[in-house]
Scaffold this motif. Structure first.
Motif, PDB file in Angstrom:
ATOM      1  N   LYS A 128       0.850  -1.190   0.000  1.00 51.56           N
ATOM      2  CA  LYS A 128       0.000   0.000   0.000  1.00 51.56           C
ATOM      3  C   LYS A 128       0.888   1.244   0.000  1.00 51.56           C
ATOM      4  CE  LYS A 128      -3.676  -2.346   2.445  1.00 51.56           C
ATOM      5  NZ  LYS A 128      -4.465  -2.442   3.644  1.00 51.56           N
ATOM      6  N   PRO A 129       1.322   1.665  -1.170  1.00 50.89           N
ATOM      7  CA  PRO A 129       2.191   2.839  -1.218  1.00 50.89           C
ATOM      8  C   PRO A 129       1.421   4.105  -0.877  1.00 50.89           C
ATOM      9  CG  PRO A 129       1.640   2.120  -3.417  1.00 50.89           C
ATOM     10  CD  PRO A 129       1.073   1.108  -2.472  1.00 50.89           C
ATOM     11  N   LYS A 130       2.125   5.047  -0.259  1.00 47.49           N
ATOM     12  CA  LYS A 130       1.483   6.291   0.150  1.00 47.49           C
ATOM     13  C   LYS A 130       1.705   7.408  -0.864  1.00 47.49           C
ATOM     14  CE  LYS A 130       1.739   5.185   5.004  1.00 47.49           C
ATOM     15  NZ  LYS A 130       2.250   5.542   6.313  1.00 47.49           N
ATOM     16  N   THR A 131       2.783   7.271  -1.626  1.00 48.80           N
ATOM     17  CA  THR A 131       3.078   8.337  -2.582  1.00 48.80           C
ATOM     18  C   THR A 131       3.413   7.742  -3.936  1.00 48.80           C
ATOM     19  OG1 THR A 131       5.438   8.346  -2.123  1.00 48.80           O
ATOM     20  CG2 THR A 131       4.054   9.761  -0.738  1.00 48.80           C
TER      21      THR A 131
ATOM     22  N   GLN B 265       6.838   6.107  -3.964  1.00 44.77           N
ATOM     23  CA  GLN B 265       6.874   4.739  -3.452  1.00 44.77           C
ATOM     24  C   GLN B 265       6.380   3.745  -4.503  1.00 44.77           C
ATOM     25  OE1 GLN B 265       4.628   5.103   0.164  1.00 44.77           O
ATOM     26  NE2 GLN B 265       6.487   5.248   1.417  1.00 44.77           N
ATOM     27  N   VAL B 266       5.379   4.126  -5.279  1.00 40.03           N
ATOM     28  CA  VAL B 266       4.868   3.259  -6.349  1.00 40.03           C
ATOM     29  C   VAL B 266       5.971   3.002  -7.369  1.00 40.03           C
ATOM     30  CG1 VAL B 266       3.256   3.127  -8.282  1.00 40.03           C
ATOM     31  CG2 VAL B 266       2.470   3.943  -6.072  1.00 40.03           C
TER      32      VAL B 266
ATOM     33  N   SER C 216       7.673  -0.608  -8.278  1.00 40.63           N
ATOM     34  CA  SER C 216       7.607  -1.137  -9.644  1.00 40.63           C
ATOM     35  C   SER C 216       9.010  -1.378 -10.198  1.00 40.63           C
ATOM     36  CB  SER C 216       6.809  -0.206 -10.550  1.00 40.63           C
ATOM     37  OG  SER C 216       7.445   1.051 -10.648  1.00 40.63           O
ATOM     38  N   ARG C 217       9.961  -0.496  -9.881  1.00 36.70           N
ATOM     39  CA  ARG C 217      11.340  -0.716 -10.323  1.00 36.70           C
ATOM     40  C   ARG C 217      11.925  -1.970  -9.687  1.00 36.70           C
ATOM     41  NH1 ARG C 217      13.605   5.404  -9.806  1.00 36.70           N
ATOM     42  NH2 ARG C 217      12.571   6.235 -11.649  1.00 36.70           N
ATOM     43  N   SER C 218      11.613  -2.194  -8.427  1.00 37.39           N
ATOM     44  CA  SER C 218      12.114  -3.399  -7.741  1.00 37.39           C
ATOM     45  C   SER C 218      11.559  -4.663  -8.378  1.00 37.39           C
ATOM     46  CB  SER C 218      11.746  -3.367  -6.258  1.00 37.39           C
ATOM     47  OG  SER C 218      12.352  -2.267  -5.631  1.00 37.39           O
ATOM     48  N   LEU C 219      10.270  -4.645  -8.684  1.00 34.91           N
ATOM     49  CA  LEU C 219       9.652  -5.817  -9.318  1.00 34.91           C
ATOM     50  C   LEU C 219      10.233  -6.056 -10.705  1.00 34.91           C
ATOM     51  CD1 LEU C 219       5.930  -5.399  -8.233  1.00 34.91           C
ATOM     52  CD2 LEU C 219       7.589  -7.073  -7.392  1.00 34.91           C
ATOM     53  N   ILE C 220      10.484  -4.996 -11.453  1.00 39.53           N
ATOM     54  CA  ILE C 220      11.085  -5.137 -12.782  1.00 39.53           C
ATOM     55  C   ILE C 220      12.503  -5.677 -12.666  1.00 39.53           C
ATOM     56  CG2 ILE C 220      11.953  -3.820 -14.767  1.00 39.53           C
ATOM     57  CD1 ILE C 220       9.431  -2.060 -14.493  1.00 39.53           C
TER      58      ILE C 220
END
Length: 105
Positions: free
Chosen positions: A9-12, A15-16, A20-24
């Protein structure tokens, strides 16, 4: 196929983007690892290993010699196996060093 559920649950917006960069990055690492393992089995075919099995059946014992210079050679012993559509001698014994002697005339 297993579905991957990520409960974040990103707040900003920042953070999103980080998530997303980490998942990529994880996905790219997994894909690279899979492709590198596949390429590792597609190396060049040693012609001497291939010639050692041209007249032999699969799983039949084989051996071939490669000169290394300095009046020595290496003896490779193994069995014939089919790899990447090529039948070749796969070593399953230690490599033996042979000292080459000049022929008596």
């Amino acid at each position: 196929m297993t579905n991957l559920v990520v409960n974040i649950k990103p707040k900003t917006l920042h953070q999103v983007l980080l998530v997303s960069r980490s998942l990529i990055a994880v996905l790219c690492t997994v894909l690279y690892t899979i492709s590198a393992a596949t390429i590792a089995h597609e190396g060049h075919i040693d012609k001497d290993a291939q010639l050692a099995c041209t007249e032999k059946a699969l799983r039949e014992s084989c051996e071939y010699v490669k000169e290394t210079g300095d009046k020595t050679a290496k003896l490779y012993s193994g069995y014939c196996q089919k790899i990447s559509h090529n039948k070749l001698c796969v070593r399953n014994q230690p490599i033996k060093t042979i000292v080459l002697e000049p022929l008596d005339r």
